[in-house]
Design a protein around this motif. Structure first.
Motif: not given
Lengths: 407, 232
Positions: A296-297, A300, A303-306, A400-401, A404, B52, B57, B84-85, B90, B92, B96-97, B110, B157
């Motif tokens: 999940r991590e 994520m 998802a946030v752009g990595m 990602p989807v 998560i 999504n 996503l 997305r970046k 997002f 969640f 989801n940290l 980010v 974030r």
């Protein structure tokens, strides 16, 4: 930041990380010890062969190698000795008269190689005087025909000190002759093959019995350093007639020594591959668990752009870091173990009977080159990367989807 | 007002080959800059699927999504990650940290991916964590924060990259009443004062009450789309 995340990630599950590091430490330690042990083993074998029998370089008549006939002797021995004594690299040398013959006792007989030696020079090159376990070495006070036989042969033929034996061998003119010899000492080299075959008498006795003086078949050289072998061999080959003198180094004289030495590097690579293969599967298993637990991590992060290459790099980096911490610990342990057994040796006397048959001594001193430690480091780095590849690919294939959603 | 999101005739079918499940059956939606919109509906109505797809996503089976007039349905996987970046924030349901990073580092993350300078990152982290009321907790890791605090870090974030809009999937589902109210206050304030566009899915009546616009989905289709006079 990727480095920071990777570094902190490896401490998230301490037990898991310590397990991987533990296996790397044990793998590296055992590998460095095994390599040093086998290197010491081979080194002991080669040194023993050089010291007891081969020396670094030997000179013979070219045909003597094929047929050990007495007529194939070194002709201009004085000139050769002059060349040898002029070389700085030479630590000691000796000349020998050799003759194959029969040793007969009251209870039996046996084929032997009779080595007619110059006592002082022989002692300087093979330390034969120090290998006498019972009785004495040759000296000026002894009368005619003293002989040294090995303790092993003496036991086999039921001989003891002062026993009389009869040697039968060929004279220079081809006729057979026999003479009685008295055993003055029993020697022991630790090499069963050598001991069963060789008896020592004084060169003067042999020459006299063969009917000709200075019938030299072998000149053996011991050098100050092994590194000088090639240059010395080259020099002596250049300065002698190749139809009369064959100059060979110990590897050429004894192909089995050469085989042992060359097989060492093959064995080294095979051992590295086996241990590293075991390590790879351990790493794959652990890192795969690490990836699956963090599905999940990882989702994520993407998802946030990595991007996937950074995720890939992060997983590889985590594995490399584990290796970077563990491998030096394993190497230090290996180094200390090798240093200890390099000084004190590993006593394998309980297996010594079997080992002596192969010409090996019963104490092995571990010994490893610096380059081999480097080789292990490189092997561990490659292993860590290979072990991390599959989990890293698994990580970047996550969607990602879907990742998560995983709980 | 500027149209930030335009969803055109989106359909999403799962298991198209075997037993097809129609999660979305032709959805059209337009979100303007600065809107504070709640996507509501029962479980399985298609809220998360729609979010999504808007967030890049997941891919739609049919139809297109335009973000600031750019059709993201045509982007490759790696282009979508970059998109997305730069453009989407997002939040969640499960926060989801990144557990090994502090609140500050999570918000900064980010921006690091975007290649922002240290000075810019520091200033923005300070502003954002200040705005969500966590100036005192910047060096704490997620496991040292309450659920509400973690979700506020997640909001900070989401805003760190200066996105065109923030998508939040059930952001209050795991929060108690007080934390929910605090989070909504923060989101509403950011929306009001910084004109940030929020689109969130929710079941939570407390959240629905605060939305300016309520879009209701049922069985994969929009059944109502209305302004909420009392929202925020």
């Amino acid at each position: 930041m990727i480095f920071k995340i990777a570094w902190r990630n490896i401490w998230r599950s301490k037990l898991r990380s310590f397990t991987v590091m533990g296996s790397v430490i044990i793998g590296v330690w055992s590998l460095s010890f095994m390599l040093a042990f086998f290197a010491g083993f081979i080194e002991a074998y080669v040194s023993s062969a050089i010291e007891n029998d081969l020396s670094h370089i030997q000179l013979h008549h070219p045909d003597f190698k094929k047929d050990k006939e007495v007529q194939y002797r070194l002709k201009d021995i004085e000139a050769i000795e002059k060349q040898v004594t002029s070389l700085d690299a030479v630590k000691a040398y000796t000349v020998r008269s050799l003759n194959n013959g029969m040793l007969a006792t009251a209870t039996g007989s046996r084929g032997v190689q009779i080595r007619g030696v110059l006592p002082e020079k022989e002692a300087a090159i093979t330390n034969l005087d120090q290998k006498i376990t019972t009785g004495v070495y040759f000296d000026a006070t002894q009368k005619r025909n003293p002989i040294l036989v090995s303790k092993r042969l003496a036991e086999k033929l039921n001989l003891s000190l002062k026993s009389k034996v009869v040697l039968t061998f060929q004279q220079a003119n081809g006729a057979l002759t026999s003479a009685a010899f008295k055993i003055i000492g029993l020697y022991q080299t630790g090499n069963a093959i050598f001991e069963n075959l060789n008896v020592y008498i004084r060169q003067e006795d042999l020459s006299r019995l063969m009917g000709e003086t200075a019938m030299i078949h072998e000149l053996a050289l011991l050098l100050n350093k092994k590194d000088a072998i090639e240059a010395t061999q080259h020099y002596l080959s250049q300065h002698n007639d190749s139809t009369q003198v064959l100059v060979e180094n110990y590897q050429q004289i004894s192909p089995d020594v050469n085989l042992y030495e060359s097989q060492m590097s093959v064995a080294t690579y095979i051992m590295i591959v086996i241990i590293m293969l075991a390590l790879i599967f351990g790493i794959i298993n652990t890192m795969l668990m690490a990836v699956l637990e963090r599905t999940r991590e990882l989702g994520m992060l993407m998802a946030v752009g990595m991007n996937r290459s950074k995720v890939f790099l992060m997983i590889i980096l985590e594995t490399i870091l584990l290796g970077v911490i563990a491998a030096p610990i394993g190497l230090v342990l290996g180094f200390l173990t090798n240093a200890y057994f390099g000084s004190y040796g590993i006593d394998l006397s309980s297996y010594s009977e079997g080992m002596e048959k192969f010409g090996l001594s019963d104490v092995v001193y571990t010994h490893m080159q610096t380059a081999d430690y480097l080789l292990i480091m490189i092997a561990v780095a490659i292993t860590a990367i290979l072990g991390a590849l599959y989990p890293a690919f698994k990580a970047i294939r996550l969607k990602p989807v879907e990742a998560i959603r995983k709980i | 007002m500027k149209e930030v999101i335009k969803v055109q005739a989106i359909k999403k079918t799962y298991n198209a080959e075997s037993i097809p499940v129609h999660a979305l059956r032709g959805v059209d939606l337009s979100i303007q800059q600065g809107e504070f919109t709640a996507l509501v509906g029962p479980s399985g109505s298609g809220k998360t699927t729609l979010l999504n797809i808007i967030g890049g996503l997941d891919a739609a089976t049919e139809g297109s999504v335009l973000i600031d007039q750019q059709n993201i349905s045509q982007l490759t996987d790696s282009q979508l990650i970059d998109f997305r970046k730069e453009h989407i924030g997002f939040v969640f349901q499960a926060y989801n940290l990144i557990p090994v990073l502090t609140a500050k580092e999570n918000v900064e993350f980010v921006m690091l991916l975007q290649g922002k300078s240290q000075a810019e990152r520091d200033a923005r982290v300070k502003d954002l964590l200040g705005a969500v009321g966590l100036s005192e907790q910047i060096d704490r890791r997620p496991n040292q924060l309450s659920g509400g605090q973690q979700q506020r870090v997640a909001v900070a974030r989401a805003l760190a990259s200066k996105p065109k809009f923030v998508l939040a999937d059930e952001p209050t589902a795991n929060l108690d009443s007080k934390s929910t109210a605090d989070l909504l206050d923060i989101m509403a304030k950011l929306n009001r004062e910084e004109n940030i566009t929020f689109l969130f899915s929710t079941h939570d009546q407390r959240v629905i009450d605060r939305a300016q616009r309520i879009v209701t989905l049922e069985d994969g289709a929009i059944i109502s789309d209305e302004q909420n006079a009392i929202g925020s």
